[in-house]
Motif scaffolding. Structure first.
Motif, mmCIF file in Angstrom:
data_model
loop_
_atom_site.group_PDB
_atom_site.id
_atom_site.type_symbol
_atom_site.label_atom_id
_atom_site.label_comp_id
_atom_site.label_asym_id
_atom_site.label_seq_id
_atom_site.Cartn_x
_atom_site.Cartn_y
_atom_site.Cartn_z
ATOM 1 N N ALA A 190 0.830 -1.204 0.000
ATOM 2 C CA ALA A 190 0.000 0.000 0.000
ATOM 3 C C ALA A 190 0.867 1.259 0.000
ATOM 4 C CB ALA A 190 -0.931 0.003 1.202
ATOM 5 N N ASP A 191 1.973 1.244 0.742
ATOM 6 C CA ASP A 191 2.875 2.401 0.784
ATOM 7 C C ASP A 191 3.531 2.650 -0.574
ATOM 8 O OD1 ASP A 191 2.293 2.814 3.436
ATOM 9 O OD2 ASP A 191 4.121 1.843 4.191
ATOM 10 N N SER B 9 -3.725 3.071 -2.127
ATOM 11 C CA SER B 9 -3.430 2.371 -0.873
ATOM 12 C C SER B 9 -4.689 1.871 -0.168
ATOM 13 C CB SER B 9 -2.609 3.253 0.054
ATOM 14 O OG SER B 9 -3.320 4.429 0.381
#
Length: 145
Positions: free
Chosen positions: A31-32, A38
């Motif tokens: 997600a980062d 994200s």
């Protein structure tokens, strides 16, 4: 209730916890890597997106106290270890009277004449030294019966 069942259960719990932590870190790193997507990446993994608490910053405020002629002053903490010097003025800021220094970011000033206005200010004192005086704030000293 067989012998060794608790030990086996605890070992399996530890193994499961480690696996879940690895999964969480994998989902978070994925997600980062894609900030625009994200939230959808986290949700598609079957995990809820954690909502961050949005708290407004506590500002310096003066409120009528519990007793007639008193005012409660409250501000945000300046540091983990800090003291606070408090002052008040009953003539619009021309002269300042000191209240006792406190170790908390909250104090009550009492002994004020009920029914008037007073102006208050504070400054934090930390191991780095004294801070600047805050912007003054005012409070109406209510008459309580």
């Amino acid at each position: 209730r067989t012998k060794g069942a608790a030990t086996t259960r605890n070992e399996k719990r530890i193994a499961l916890t480690k696996q879940l932590q690895l999964l969480r870190s994998h989902i978070q790193s994925t997600a980062d890597a894609s900030p625009d997507n994200s939230a959808s990446i986290i949700q598609s993994a079957g995990v809820a997106v954690k909502k961050t608490a949005v708290r407004p910053p506590r500002v310096f405020s003066a409120r009528p106290g519990a007793v007639s002629g008193s005012v409660t002053l409250l501000t945000r903490a300046a540091a983990r270890r800090a003291s606070y010097e408090w002052q008040y003025s009953i003539d619009g800021g021309k002269t300042w009277l000191s209240s006792p220094t406190t170790l908390q970011s909250k104090t009550t000033v009492s002994g004020l004449t009920p029914g008037g206005m007073a102006t208050f200010r504070y400054r934090p004192v930390t191991k780095e030294g004294e801070g600047d005086w805050s912007q003054p704030t005012s409070a109406h000293r209510e008459v309580r019966h």
